[in-house]
Design an enzyme around this catalytic site. Sequence first.
Site, mmCIF file in Angstrom:
data_model
loop_
_atom_site.group_PDB
_atom_site.id
_atom_site.type_symbol
_atom_site.label_atom_id
_atom_site.label_comp_id
_atom_site.label_asym_id
_atom_site.label_seq_id
_atom_site.Cartn_x
_atom_site.Cartn_y
_atom_site.Cartn_z
ATOM 1 N N SER A 1 -10.286 -15.739 -14.968
ATOM 2 C CA SER A 1 -9.436 -16.914 -15.151
ATOM 3 C C SER A 1 -9.706 -17.544 -16.521
ATOM 4 C CB SER A 1 -9.670 -17.894 -14.002
ATOM 5 O OG SER A 1 -8.712 -18.913 -13.999
ATOM 6 N N ASP B 1 -0.523 -12.530 -8.771
ATOM 7 C CA ASP B 1 -1.279 -13.638 -9.368
ATOM 8 C C ASP B 1 -0.447 -14.316 -10.457
ATOM 9 O OD1 ASP B 1 -3.135 -15.383 -10.357
ATOM 10 O OD2 ASP B 1 -4.593 -13.864 -10.965
ATOM 11 N N HIS C 1 -5.514 -15.060 -6.697
ATOM 12 C CA HIS C 1 -6.264 -15.300 -7.930
ATOM 13 C C HIS C 1 -7.773 -15.247 -7.693
ATOM 14 C CE1 HIS C 1 -6.845 -16.653 -12.019
ATOM 15 N NE2 HIS C 1 -7.526 -17.719 -11.629
#
Length: 532
Positions: free
Chosen positions: A341, A398, A463
């Site tokens: 991320s 995602d 995610h």
Amino acid sequence: MEIVRTISAQNGLGFQASRPSLACRRVSRLNPLTRVSASTQTLTIESTQTHLSNLEKLLQKQVPPPLQYNTQPPHKDSGNGSSPEKMVRNLFENLNLTKILPDNMKAAAEEMSPRHMNRLQRLLSKSPEYSPRNNLGSRWREYHGCNDWVGILDPLDENLRREIVRYGEFIQAAYQTFNSNPATSDDKAPLPRQVSLPDKSYKVTKSLYATSSIGLPSWVDDMAPDLGWMTQRSSWIGYVAVCDDKREISRMGRRDIIISLRGTATCLEWAENVRDVLDRVPGEDNSGQVQPAKVECGFLSLYKTPGSNMPSLSESVVEEVRRLMDLYKGETLSITVTGHSLGAALALLAADELSTCAQEMPPIAVFSFGGPRVGNRAFANRVSNNGVKVLRIVNSQDVITKVPGMFVCEELDQKLRDNEKVAGVVNVLDNMPWAYSHVGTELRVDSKMSPYLKPNADVACCHDLEAYLHLVDGFMASDCPFRANAKRSLTRLLHEQRSNVKKLYISKAKDLRLNLDNLQAVAIPSCLPSPS
């Protein structure tokens, strides 16, 4: 078919799904927990053997060998190997249900089989078996991306799969370390942090901190004194580690330096994420360039801003890598930057800067999970031209991997660039404030391919880092289903994404007496994929 009906009254975990009849309760061979006399059990066994013989004649099949049972009452641990579990296993094997049952009942028989339950119990185990590590010495540069992973991504090479999962677990260690003590102080320099690495052949050499340039009014801290780490500007975000085991160095073919970075955790980090205007890369000579290299303002802020008692993330990474290069001068080195991320975005910035911090740099590779776009196409070209190899692991579901920027679909972006008639339009778009572009090579997985996750898994699950590692462990090729011999433990996935796991496996985890509510305090090792 009395014997078949009696078996179907039990589920795959070895206990009765409904209250049995009086006749069933007298038949101890199908309920090994029931104690009966030896004489009664012997008579019952003989009756069952006769029944099976007649059943096989009706089915016009050869009579199987006589069933062998212990004529002594079963005990919890008799010392002679006749435990209730073994008796149930022998019963299923001797009956050979997959041959005498109709086709539409074979799947149910497989669900009840001890083999299936043993496999599921292993996947749900807190202490799964680790698969052996192959020697990568002759091909380590290929696995590190020297050829942009051509020919080993689809289908996915087994050794590369293990390496990807291993780097993902280094990121999980960064998350765990931060969550154990998220607070930092602006008044004094931070103390060293204890990082529990998944691979004991590595040692941590440096803690890394990221600082936001967003200044909060003093009244915010006055109103929320107990929220400390939520309002702090500097936060522990990762670490630098180096392989320090001679046998592991020999196996990998080089001494590896790892930079591991976690994802967004604090409020100010979230605030930086949404500052998506492109800024020029500092220190770059943009003279003569039609399009200067630019990156997202918020990412650049977290990477370059120093704290009150600590250097910036940029300074820490460059200084530590230079120190390690001097320390191990003359050895074969590699630099691996990995992140999830926000950490994936910062990993790209770190790798780009490291590629220019010395004349002769070791090979640099980035393994990112669920990373957003970081800069424009000129920045992507800059990273590639500097020799940095980037492997982006992307879940098709995602949404974080599709922001920021105007082009949500990478395929559409590429089609526009391949069309010479609209080349001028593309050049105009490239210079707009939100003209972002991905960097490197992509390994695309899909949460819908997992047999354990719900097809409509939510955004958080798609995610989630553990979900990513689960999908990589099961990925074989883009046109193949989830591999049946995946060996990564499901325990952490069940704990972190319980609402997104199919109810069938939640119920089986409960039947196996796996307490999912108390797993957050347990260090759960994850099973890495084997080269099978």
